[in-house]
Design a protein around this motif. Structure first.
Motif, PDB file in Angstrom:
ATOM      1  N   GLU A 230      34.086  44.819  40.331  1.00 16.15           N
ATOM      2  CA  GLU A 230      35.378  45.209  39.765  1.00 16.15           C
ATOM      3  C   GLU A 230      35.857  46.541  40.347  1.00 16.15           C
ATOM      4  OE1 GLU A 230      35.276  45.325  35.530  1.00 16.15           O
ATOM      5  OE2 GLU A 230      34.447  43.302  35.326  1.00 16.15           O
ATOM      6  N   LEU A 231      34.955  47.507  40.471  1.00 13.07           N
ATOM      7  CA  LEU A 231      35.338  48.811  40.988  1.00 13.07           C
ATOM      8  C   LEU A 231      35.755  48.731  42.453  1.00 13.07           C
ATOM      9  CD1 LEU A 231      32.525  50.933  39.305  1.00 13.07           C
ATOM     10  CD2 LEU A 231      34.980  51.108  38.833  1.00 13.07           C
ATOM     11  N   LEU A 232      35.077  47.910  43.220  1.00 12.31           N
ATOM     12  CA  LEU A 232      35.400  47.789  44.640  1.00 12.31           C
ATOM     13  C   LEU A 232      36.788  47.202  44.857  1.00 12.31           C
ATOM     14  CD1 LEU A 232      32.002  46.577  46.147  1.00 12.31           C
ATOM     15  CD2 LEU A 232      33.200  48.700  46.726  1.00 12.31           C
ATOM     16  N   VAL A 233      37.127  46.153  44.121  1.00 11.15           N
ATOM     17  CA  VAL A 233      38.395  45.461  44.372  1.00 11.15           C
ATOM     18  C   VAL A 233      39.509  45.924  43.455  1.00 11.15           C
ATOM     19  CG1 VAL A 233      37.183  43.456  45.250  1.00 11.15           C
ATOM     20  CG2 VAL A 233      37.831  43.521  42.847  1.00 11.15           C
ATOM     21  N   GLY A 234      39.230  46.821  42.513  1.00  7.03           N
ATOM     22  CA  GLY A 234      40.270  47.382  41.679  1.00  7.03           C
ATOM     23  C   GLY A 234      40.653  46.552  40.486  1.00  7.03           C
ATOM     24  N   GLY A 235      39.800  45.683  40.020  1.00  6.05           N
ATOM     25  CA  GLY A 235      40.103  44.878  38.849  1.00  6.05           C
ATOM     26  C   GLY A 235      39.193  43.676  38.775  1.00  6.05           C
ATOM     27  N   ARG A 236      39.405  42.854  37.782  1.00  3.52           N
ATOM     28  CA  ARG A 236      38.602  41.645  37.630  1.00  3.52           C
ATOM     29  C   ARG A 236      39.086  40.570  38.583  1.00  3.52           C
ATOM     30  NH1 ARG A 236      37.927  40.618  31.111  1.00  3.52           N
ATOM     31  NH2 ARG A 236      36.808  42.549  30.614  1.00  3.52           N
ATOM     32  N   PRO A 237      38.223  40.059  39.453  1.00  2.07           N
ATOM     33  CA  PRO A 237      38.641  38.954  40.321  1.00  2.07           C
ATOM     34  C   PRO A 237      38.984  37.688  39.534  1.00  2.07           C
ATOM     35  CG  PRO A 237      36.692  40.019  41.201  1.00  2.07           C
ATOM     36  CD  PRO A 237      36.899  40.568  39.816  1.00  2.07           C
ATOM     37  N   ALA A 238      38.461  37.562  38.339  1.00  2.00           N
ATOM     38  CA  ALA A 238      38.793  36.443  37.456  1.00  2.00           C
ATOM     39  C   ALA A 238      39.205  37.012  36.108  1.00  2.00           C
ATOM     40  CB  ALA A 238      37.606  35.496  37.295  1.00  2.00           C
TER      41      ALA A 238
ATOM     42  N   GLY B  17      25.050  42.202  35.148  1.00  2.00           N
ATOM     43  CA  GLY B  17      26.238  42.865  34.608  1.00  2.00           C
ATOM     44  C   GLY B  17      26.674  44.051  35.440  1.00  2.00           C
ATOM     45  N   GLN B  18      25.724  44.843  35.934  1.00  2.00           N
ATOM     46  CA  GLN B  18      26.068  45.998  36.761  1.00  2.00           C
ATOM     47  C   GLN B  18      26.637  45.572  38.108  1.00  2.00           C
ATOM     48  OE1 GLN B  18      26.313  48.986  35.875  1.00  2.00           O
ATOM     49  NE2 GLN B  18      24.956  49.338  34.134  1.00  2.00           N
ATOM     50  N   LEU B  19      26.125  44.486  38.673  1.00  2.00           N
ATOM     51  CA  LEU B  19      26.687  43.981  39.924  1.00  2.00           C
ATOM     52  C   LEU B  19      28.133  43.531  39.719  1.00  2.00           C
ATOM     53  CD1 LEU B  19      23.667  41.961  41.374  1.00  2.00           C
ATOM     54  CD2 LEU B  19      24.637  44.077  42.290  1.00  2.00           C
TER      55      LEU B  19
ATOM     56  N   GLY C 182      27.510  51.987  40.660  1.00  2.00           N
ATOM     57  CA  GLY C 182      28.757  51.883  39.925  1.00  2.00           C
ATOM     58  C   GLY C 182      29.305  53.245  39.516  1.00  2.00           C
ATOM     59  N   ASP C 183      28.431  54.154  39.104  1.00  2.00           N
ATOM     60  CA  ASP C 183      28.881  55.496  38.709  1.00  2.00           C
ATOM     61  C   ASP C 183      29.464  56.254  39.897  1.00  2.00           C
ATOM     62  OD1 ASP C 183      28.023  54.945  36.159  1.00  2.00           O
ATOM     63  OD2 ASP C 183      26.130  56.047  36.344  1.00  2.00           O
ATOM     64  N   ILE C 184      28.844  56.102  41.071  1.00  2.00           N
ATOM     65  CA  ILE C 184      29.374  56.759  42.267  1.00  2.00           C
ATOM     66  C   ILE C 184      30.771  56.230  42.577  1.00  2.00           C
ATOM     67  CG2 ILE C 184      29.095  56.990  44.768  1.00  2.00           C
ATOM     68  CD1 ILE C 184      26.067  57.015  44.311  1.00  2.00           C
ATOM     69  N   LEU C 185      30.936  54.909  42.552  1.00  2.00           N
ATOM     70  CA  LEU C 185      32.257  54.333  42.821  1.00  2.00           C
ATOM     71  C   LEU C 185      33.273  54.789  41.777  1.00  2.00           C
ATOM     72  CD1 LEU C 185      31.217  50.705  43.824  1.00  2.00           C
ATOM     73  CD2 LEU C 185      32.371  52.367  45.294  1.00  2.00           C
ATOM     74  N   ALA C 186      32.864  54.810  40.507  1.00  2.00           N
ATOM     75  CA  ALA C 186      33.784  55.202  39.439  1.00  2.00           C
ATOM     76  C   ALA C 186      34.237  56.648  39.571  1.00  2.00           C
ATOM     77  CB  ALA C 186      33.142  54.971  38.075  1.00  2.00           C
ATOM     78  N   SER C 187      33.436  57.498  40.202  1.00  2.00           N
ATOM     79  CA  SER C 187      33.852  58.884  40.395  1.00  2.00           C
ATOM     80  C   SER C 187      34.965  58.999  41.430  1.00  2.00           C
ATOM     81  CB  SER C 187      32.651  59.748  40.822  1.00  2.00           C
ATOM     82  OG  SER C 187      32.265  59.490  42.165  1.00  2.00           O
ATOM     83  N   HIS C 188      35.134  57.972  42.259  1.00  2.00           N
ATOM     84  CA  HIS C 188      36.194  57.961  43.271  1.00  2.00           C
ATOM     85  C   HIS C 188      37.358  57.060  42.877  1.00  2.00           C
ATOM     86  CE1 HIS C 188      33.719  60.154  46.217  1.00  2.00           C
ATOM     87  NE2 HIS C 188      32.715  59.424  45.786  1.00  2.00           N
ATOM     88  N   VAL C 189      37.063  55.925  42.238  1.00  2.00           N
ATOM     89  CA  VAL C 189      38.099  54.966  41.830  1.00  2.00           C
ATOM     90  C   VAL C 189      37.874  54.610  40.357  1.00  2.00           C
ATOM     91  CG1 VAL C 189      38.746  53.994  44.057  1.00  2.00           C
ATOM     92  CG2 VAL C 189      36.660  53.192  42.964  1.00  2.00           C
TER      93      VAL C 189
ATOM     94  N   SER D 107      41.548  39.049  43.741  1.00  2.00           N
ATOM     95  CA  SER D 107      40.925  40.347  43.482  1.00  2.00           C
ATOM     96  C   SER D 107      41.923  41.367  42.973  1.00  2.00           C
ATOM     97  CB  SER D 107      40.267  40.893  44.761  1.00  2.00           C
ATOM     98  OG  SER D 107      41.250  41.155  45.728  1.00  2.00           O
ATOM     99  N   ARG D 108      43.209  40.989  42.886  1.00  2.00           N
ATOM    100  CA  ARG D 108      44.222  41.929  42.416  1.00  2.00           C
ATOM    101  C   ARG D 108      44.363  41.915  40.915  1.00  2.00           C
ATOM    102  NH1 ARG D 108      47.699  43.369  46.690  1.00  2.00           N
ATOM    103  NH2 ARG D 108      47.252  42.283  48.595  1.00  2.00           N
ATOM    104  N   GLY D 109      43.382  41.383  40.206  1.00  2.00           N
ATOM    105  CA  GLY D 109      43.487  41.258  38.756  1.00  2.00           C
ATOM    106  C   GLY D 109      43.488  42.592  38.049  1.00  2.00           C
ATOM    107  N   ARG D 110      43.729  42.556  36.761  1.00  2.00           N
ATOM    108  CA  ARG D 110      43.836  43.788  35.964  1.00  2.00           C
ATOM    109  C   ARG D 110      42.463  44.379  35.723  1.00  2.00           C
ATOM    110  NH1 ARG D 110      43.290  44.332  30.696  1.00  2.00           N
ATOM    111  NH2 ARG D 110      43.306  42.068  30.408  1.00  2.00           N
ATOM    112  N   THR D 111      42.372  45.701  35.843  1.00  2.00           N
ATOM    113  CA  THR D 111      41.113  46.408  35.578  1.00  2.00           C
ATOM    114  C   THR D 111      40.897  46.515  34.089  1.00  2.00           C
ATOM    115  OG1 THR D 111      41.408  47.683  37.584  1.00  2.00           O
ATOM    116  CG2 THR D 111      39.856  48.543  35.966  1.00  2.00           C
TER     117      THR D 111
END
Length: 455
Positions: free
Chosen positions: A51-59, A44-46, A122-129, A450-454
């Motif tokens: 999602e955080l890397l690509v800016g939304g759900r790929p699916a 789940g964390q992966l 994930g927390d590190i990425l979320a602090s930026h995006v 990868s442009r799906g909705r977050t």
């Protein structure tokens, strides 16, 4: 600690879990429950990191395992397949309660370590995006422009491959338990067998190959706020942390950047580049031009967090200047290699100052010297020049010099390695365009979905 540190921590923990499963069979229900819950947590964390890397759900939706199998058999769309596989791997038909006491036995302990490590990534990425929001930092802007995303997906894929190895060992680990436990945990074994045979490992391998030689995110760390009092700076790591905190806050609050930030930031850039370049004009020209120009500006003193950000920059500047003597000693080469890590943070600082300069000009809070008319004080025979200041405008020579100097330093160095600053592919444009957030870019070799909705 950085993304690279936590990635290594998660990788080692997953390897240890797979090894432990082959060495000792499952024994107690509490240990098995803990391992099962931790295994699903890692998957789940992966998926969250993806999602955080690509800016939304790929699916847009997560299908059941039958639907996921259909998607995984398709050609192409590797990013979507990775995400669907990660989500489907978390699905277990039966729920198992957590252990009421801390579990220290392997492999549950290692899987918990891995889940915690990936959660920190994930927390590190979320602090930026942050999910559902625009980038909060220059690093976040770079990630949304595509910088470092492909290598980040490759890191997720590496951990996925290691987790698939855990699933290969999991059914055997469970089948050697006591008889009644084998039937109780049959849904877990079925899920693990599905993951191991789904082709997820092969998809991960392709994404790993696609991420080779791409700008990494290993140096990305949490975006903290400036501290009061400013922490002391004794090492390169301390300096990088303080610079990152100051520029992250300034990026989020360009309306509070003052002349002090412009002066300290440009002096810091100049000091760092002089140390690593021995004063080569091609290396320090932009920062020198910017520092000279910023010194001719005046502004109201910063207050609150703006003052704290300035104090962090001042602390790093004092430390950088103190390294000048060390840089000329016998240990110069080793010292310079460490200072290069600091210099790789400075392109983001230049872009942040450039953005703040535009905002300060619009607010009319920067001042330059006006013409100094001669005036004779009452009772004096001598005419004197009275110093006067006026609000700076974009056409002033000093402002244009500062603009040009900072614009030269947007672009990171060309060694192609290292920290998050190396992932800055498209430096912000001058003036008003700098405040705009770029459209998300899809990394080469990754699915356009990868442009799906977050979430």
């Amino acid at each position: 600690m950085t993304v690279g540190y936590w990635h290594r921590e998660a990788y080692q923990a997953l390897r240890a879990a797979a090894t432990a499963m082959g060495q000792r069979p499952a024994d107690h229900a509490a240990d098995i429950n803990a391992a099962v819950l931790a295994r699903s947590a890692v998957y789940g964390q992966l998926a969250r990191v993806t999602e955080l890397l690509v800016g939304g759900r790929p699916a847009p939706e997560v299908p059941d395992r039958a639907g996921a199998s259909t998607i995984l058999r398709r050609r192409g769309q590797r990013l979507t397949q990775l995400y669907v596989g990660l989500r489907a791997a978390t699905l277990v038909e039966r729920q198992f309660p957590p252990s009421p006491t801390p579990v220290t036995a392997e492999p549950a302990r290692s899987l918990h370590r891995a889940a915690d490590a990936v959660g920190v990534i994930g927390d590190i990425l979320a602090s930026h995006v942050p999910p559902g929001q625009g980038p909060r930092t220059p690093e976040g802007l770079a990630i949304r422009a595509g910088g470092g995303v492909q290598s980040g997906i490759a890191d997720v894929a590496r951990l996925t491959s290691s987790l698939v190895m855990v699933d290969l060992a999991l059914p055997g680990w469970l089948s050697h338990g006591r008889g009644h436990l084998t039937e109780i945990y049959r849904p877990v074994a079925e899920t693990a067998r599905w993951t191991a045979s789904s082709g997820l490992g092969g998809i991960a391998g392709e994404l790993i190959a696609a991420g080779r030689d791409q700008p990494p995110l290993d140096g990305l760390d949490i975006a903290r706020s400036p501290l009061n009092p400013a922490p002391s700076v004794r090492t390169v790591d301390d300096a990088i942390a303080s610079v990152a905190a100051a520029r992250s806050w300034m990026w989020q609050n360009p309306g509070q950047i003052t002349g002090s930030h412009l002066q300290l930031g440009t002096q810091l850039g100049l000091a760092a580049h002089i140390l690593i370049s021995d004063g080569a004009p091609t290396m320090v020209g932009g920062w020198r031009q910017a520092a000279i120009a910023a010194a001719d500006l005046r502004a109201t003193p910063p207050v609150g967090l703006a003052r704290d950000a300035a104090a962090e920059l001042a602390g790093v500047l004092r430390w950088a200047r103190s390294q000048a003597a060390v840089g000329r000693s016998e240990g110069a080469q080793a010292g310079n290699k460490q200072l290069v890590r600091l210099s790789s943070e400075l392109p983001f600082l230049a872009a942040t100052l450039h953005r703040g300069l535009s905002a300060a000009l619009q607010r009319g809070e920067l001042f330059v010297k006006a013409e100094m008319p001669l005036a004779r004080p009452a009772g004096s025979l001598i005419f004197r020049a009275a110093e006067r200041w006026r609000p700076a405008v974009s056409d002033d020579d000093v402002v244009q010099d500062l603009n040009r100097g900072l614009a030269q330093r947007h672009q990171p160095g060309n060694d192609g390695r290292g920290t998050a600053a190396r992932a800055f592919p498209n430096p912000p444009r001058p003036r008003g365009l700098m405040a705009q957030t770029p459209t998300r870019a899809t990394p080469d070799g990754l699915s356009g979905r990868s442009r799906g909705r977050t979430r």
